[in-house]
Design a protein around this motif. Structure first.
Motif, PDB file in Angstrom:
ATOM      1  N   VAL A 153      -6.274 -16.194  -7.174  1.00 28.82           N
ATOM      2  CA  VAL A 153      -6.294 -15.817  -5.705  1.00 28.82           C
ATOM      3  C   VAL A 153      -7.974 -15.301  -5.479  1.00 28.82           C
ATOM      4  CG1 VAL A 153      -3.757 -15.098  -5.476  1.00 28.82           C
ATOM      5  CG2 VAL A 153      -5.617 -13.369  -5.941  1.00 28.82           C
ATOM      6  N   GLN A 154      -8.280 -15.465  -4.352  1.00 26.38           N
ATOM      7  CA  GLN A 154      -9.655 -14.951  -3.816  1.00 26.38           C
ATOM      8  C   GLN A 154      -9.900 -13.483  -3.900  1.00 26.38           C
ATOM      9  OE1 GLN A 154     -12.128 -16.590  -3.554  1.00 26.38           O
ATOM     10  NE2 GLN A 154     -11.381 -18.750  -3.083  1.00 26.38           N
ATOM     11  N   ASN A 155      -8.820 -12.906  -3.706  1.00 25.27           N
ATOM     12  CA  ASN A 155      -8.883 -11.091  -3.453  1.00 25.27           C
ATOM     13  C   ASN A 155      -7.589 -10.509  -4.050  1.00 25.27           C
ATOM     14  OD1 ASN A 155      -8.987  -8.614  -2.288  1.00 25.27           O
ATOM     15  ND2 ASN A 155     -11.066  -9.463  -1.409  1.00 25.27           N
ATOM     16  N   LEU A 156      -7.670  -9.844  -4.943  1.00 26.43           N
ATOM     17  CA  LEU A 156      -6.456  -9.291  -5.491  1.00 26.43           C
ATOM     18  C   LEU A 156      -6.000  -8.091  -4.483  1.00 26.43           C
ATOM     19  CD1 LEU A 156      -7.179  -8.675  -9.571  1.00 26.43           C
ATOM     20  CD2 LEU A 156      -5.740 -10.456  -8.257  1.00 26.43           C
ATOM     21  N   LYS A 157      -6.851  -7.602  -3.884  1.00 22.84           N
ATOM     22  CA  LYS A 157      -6.341  -6.521  -2.929  1.00 22.84           C
ATOM     23  C   LYS A 157      -5.441  -7.000  -1.881  1.00 22.84           C
ATOM     24  CE  LYS A 157     -10.630  -4.836  -2.597  1.00 22.84           C
ATOM     25  NZ  LYS A 157     -11.394  -5.491  -3.474  1.00 22.84           N
ATOM     26  N   THR A 158      -6.089  -8.259  -1.379  1.00 17.36           N
ATOM     27  CA  THR A 158      -5.083  -8.825  -0.203  1.00 17.36           C
ATOM     28  C   THR A 158      -3.789  -9.354  -0.909  1.00 17.36           C
ATOM     29  OG1 THR A 158      -7.403  -9.751   0.676  1.00 17.36           O
ATOM     30  CG2 THR A 158      -5.354 -10.952   1.183  1.00 17.36           C
ATOM     31  N   LEU A 159      -4.013  -9.927  -2.096  1.00 24.67           N
ATOM     32  CA  LEU A 159      -2.764 -10.317  -2.695  1.00 24.67           C
ATOM     33  C   LEU A 159      -1.712  -8.808  -2.881  1.00 24.67           C
ATOM     34  CD1 LEU A 159      -0.720 -11.951  -4.883  1.00 24.67           C
ATOM     35  CD2 LEU A 159      -2.069 -10.738  -6.666  1.00 24.67           C
ATOM     36  N   THR A 160      -2.213  -7.899  -3.567  1.00 26.42           N
ATOM     37  CA  THR A 160      -1.363  -6.815  -3.469  1.00 26.42           C
ATOM     38  C   THR A 160      -0.727  -6.496  -2.049  1.00 26.42           C
ATOM     39  OG1 THR A 160      -2.638  -6.006  -5.488  1.00 26.42           O
ATOM     40  CG2 THR A 160      -1.268  -4.190  -4.198  1.00 26.42           C
ATOM     41  N   ARG A 161      -1.593  -6.354  -0.917  1.00 27.25           N
ATOM     42  CA  ARG A 161      -0.971  -5.881   0.227  1.00 27.25           C
ATOM     43  C   ARG A 161       0.268  -6.978   0.980  1.00 27.25           C
ATOM     44  NH1 ARG A 161      -6.799  -5.633   1.634  1.00 27.25           N
ATOM     45  NH2 ARG A 161      -7.406  -3.126   1.544  1.00 27.25           N
ATOM     46  N   ASN A 162       0.044  -8.169   0.403  1.00 28.43           N
ATOM     47  CA  ASN A 162       0.913  -9.213   0.768  1.00 28.43           C
ATOM     48  C   ASN A 162       2.115  -8.944  -0.042  1.00 28.43           C
ATOM     49  OD1 ASN A 162      -0.764 -10.282   2.723  1.00 28.43           O
ATOM     50  ND2 ASN A 162      -1.634 -11.834   1.121  1.00 28.43           N
ATOM     51  N   LEU A 163       2.069  -8.711  -1.489  1.00 25.78           N
ATOM     52  CA  LEU A 163       3.068  -8.555  -2.209  1.00 25.78           C
ATOM     53  C   LEU A 163       4.136  -7.228  -1.530  1.00 25.78           C
ATOM     54  CD1 LEU A 163       1.866  -9.117  -5.751  1.00 25.78           C
ATOM     55  CD2 LEU A 163       3.385 -10.693  -4.278  1.00 25.78           C
ATOM     56  N   LYS A 164       3.214  -6.465  -1.258  1.00 21.28           N
ATOM     57  CA  LYS A 164       3.931  -5.227  -0.656  1.00 21.28           C
ATOM     58  C   LYS A 164       4.829  -5.431   0.551  1.00 21.28           C
ATOM     59  CE  LYS A 164       1.799  -1.005  -0.888  1.00 21.28           C
ATOM     60  NZ  LYS A 164       1.206   0.002  -1.434  1.00 21.28           N
ATOM     61  N   LYS A 165       4.157  -6.389   1.239  1.00 20.80           N
ATOM     62  CA  LYS A 165       4.847  -6.785   2.387  1.00 20.80           C
ATOM     63  C   LYS A 165       6.190  -7.763   2.256  1.00 20.80           C
ATOM     64  CE  LYS A 165       0.744  -6.988   5.365  1.00 20.80           C
ATOM     65  NZ  LYS A 165      -0.071  -7.902   6.081  1.00 20.80           N
ATOM     66  N   GLU A 166       6.276  -8.193   0.966  1.00 20.95           N
ATOM     67  CA  GLU A 166       7.262  -9.004   0.581  1.00 20.95           C
ATOM     68  C   GLU A 166       8.486  -7.975  -0.252  1.00 20.95           C
ATOM     69  OE1 GLU A 166       8.004 -12.085   0.835  1.00 20.95           O
ATOM     70  OE2 GLU A 166       6.276 -12.709   1.979  1.00 20.95           O
ATOM     71  N   GLY A 167       8.124  -6.889  -0.118  1.00 18.36           N
ATOM     72  CA  GLY A 167       8.966  -5.916  -1.024  1.00 18.36           C
ATOM     73  C   GLY A 167       9.030  -5.766  -2.376  1.00 18.36           C
ATOM     74  N   ILE A 168       7.783  -5.987  -2.846  1.00 17.25           N
ATOM     75  CA  ILE A 168       7.365  -6.013  -4.173  1.00 17.25           C
ATOM     76  C   ILE A 168       6.856  -4.795  -4.602  1.00 17.25           C
ATOM     77  CG2 ILE A 168       6.501  -6.995  -6.244  1.00 17.25           C
ATOM     78  CD1 ILE A 168       6.820  -9.736  -4.730  1.00 17.25           C
ATOM     79  N   ARG A 169       7.202  -3.933  -5.292  1.00 12.82           N
ATOM     80  CA  ARG A 169       6.316  -2.526  -5.667  1.00 12.82           C
ATOM     81  C   ARG A 169       5.383  -2.992  -6.666  1.00 12.82           C
ATOM     82  NH1 ARG A 169       8.289   0.565  -8.842  1.00 12.82           N
ATOM     83  NH2 ARG A 169       7.845   2.715  -7.822  1.00 12.82           N
ATOM     84  N   ILE A 170       4.325  -2.255  -6.442  1.00 16.25           N
ATOM     85  CA  ILE A 170       3.205  -2.320  -7.114  1.00 16.25           C
ATOM     86  C   ILE A 170       2.952  -1.203  -8.252  1.00 16.25           C
ATOM     87  CG2 ILE A 170       0.648  -2.861  -7.258  1.00 16.25           C
ATOM     88  CD1 ILE A 170       2.210  -4.769  -5.750  1.00 16.25           C
ATOM     89  N   VAL A 171       2.975  -1.485  -9.443  1.00 18.68           N
ATOM     90  CA  VAL A 171       2.627  -0.548 -10.541  1.00 18.68           C
ATOM     91  C   VAL A 171       1.340  -0.819 -11.146  1.00 18.68           C
ATOM     92  CG1 VAL A 171       3.779   0.664 -12.533  1.00 18.68           C
ATOM     93  CG2 VAL A 171       5.397  -0.117 -10.723  1.00 18.68           C
ATOM     94  N   ALA A 172       0.676   0.424 -11.401  1.00 15.46           N
ATOM     95  CA  ALA A 172      -0.618   0.050 -12.051  1.00 15.46           C
ATOM     96  C   ALA A 172      -0.537   0.733 -13.260  1.00 15.46           C
ATOM     97  CB  ALA A 172      -1.604   0.539 -10.951  1.00 15.46           C
ATOM     98  N   ALA A 173      -1.183   0.159 -14.285  1.00 12.22           N
ATOM     99  CA  ALA A 173      -1.300   0.667 -15.671  1.00 12.22           C
ATOM    100  C   ALA A 173      -2.634   1.458 -15.721  1.00 12.22           C
ATOM    101  CB  ALA A 173      -0.961  -0.099 -16.852  1.00 12.22           C
TER     102      ALA A 173
END
Length: 246
Positions: free
Chosen positions: A157-177
């Motif tokens: 993907v071009q931008n991981l931040k944009t990807l992360t926001r889109n995943l959250k909209k899909e109901g996917i939780r983001i867990v950062a290590a």
């Protein structure tokens, strides 16, 4: 595992057509000192599309090809990348609970291959990497993965931040290590649809990306060395998800 044979394209026009058709190119090797109008057209296209390139001595090109390469050889990505926008809906259609691994600035191909091996063994559904500042699918990363890269989707993907926001909209939780977290990784919740972000060993996860996480967790470090190899850390994270999901 036998070394993966590198697919190559030879010549200026062939390389230009490959770039225009959006064929996945790992790198373009260019003979040092090459010039001319046609080469300039190619070079402008390379920079416009953000294709990686390297100037090399003629001996390097001749070691790869004894024919008329016009001073240009394009190394082709041995396994095509996939689109995360296509992977997620397919998982949901199949009734699966997505487990995605996002790699931020992981640039070492051996680490990338080792991560892919553990991820595939743990049933991770896809690995996501950025176009820039990231290791790519290469013969070396395939070899290190023991062939796992043939069996797990890798999405760029071009931008991981944009990807992360889109995943959250899909109901996917983001867990950062991250070592900045207060919560130990075994206390995190991986039972729901989850994307795990792993950062590079030296800089970790970019702050702006880290702030988008729904949950931050850390792997305890008890010894004198203050960080784990990222491939080992990724293994611990994905197998904690396996444990929690039963």
């Amino acid at each position: 595992m036998a070394k993966q044979k590198q697919e190559m394209l030879f010549g200026i026009r062939a390389t230009m057509e490959a770039i225009k058709s959006e064929k996945e190119i790992e790198k373009v090797l260019i003979r040092t000192g090459l010039s001319g109008a046609l080469f300039q057209e190619l070079f402008d296209l390379i920079r416009e599309k953000g294709v990686e390139y390297q100037f090399v001595p003629v001996e390097k090109l001749n070691s790869l090809d004894q024919h008329n390469n016009q001073g240009v050889i394009a190394l082709i990505v041995p396994i095509p990348y996939q689109e995360i926008e296509e992977v997620i809906p397919e998982l949901l259609t199949q009734g699966k609970t997505p487990l995605i691994l996002i790699l931020d600035q992981v640039t070492d191909v051996r680490n990338f291959g080792a991560i892919a091996r553990s991820a595939e063994c743990a049933g991770v559904h896809a690995i996501v990497i950025p176009f820039k500042n990231s290791a790519k699918i290469t013969p070396d990363s395939i070899k290190t993965s023991a062939g796992a890269l043939y069996n797990i989707p890798v999405c760029r993907v071009q931008n991981l931040k944009t990807l992360t926001r889109n995943l959250k909209k899909e109901g996917i939780r983001i867990v950062a290590a991250t070592e900045k977290a207060d919560k130990v990784y075994t206390e995190g919740d991986f039972t729901l649809a989850t994307a795990i972000i792993m950062g590079s060993e030296d800089t970790g996860i970019e702050d702006a990306l880290l702030r988008l996480a729904d949950e931050q967790v850390k792997i305890p470090i008890l010894g004198a060395i203050q960080s784990l190899n990222v491939s080992v850390a990724a293994s611990l994270m994905v197998y904690e998800a396996v444990r929690q999901r039963g």
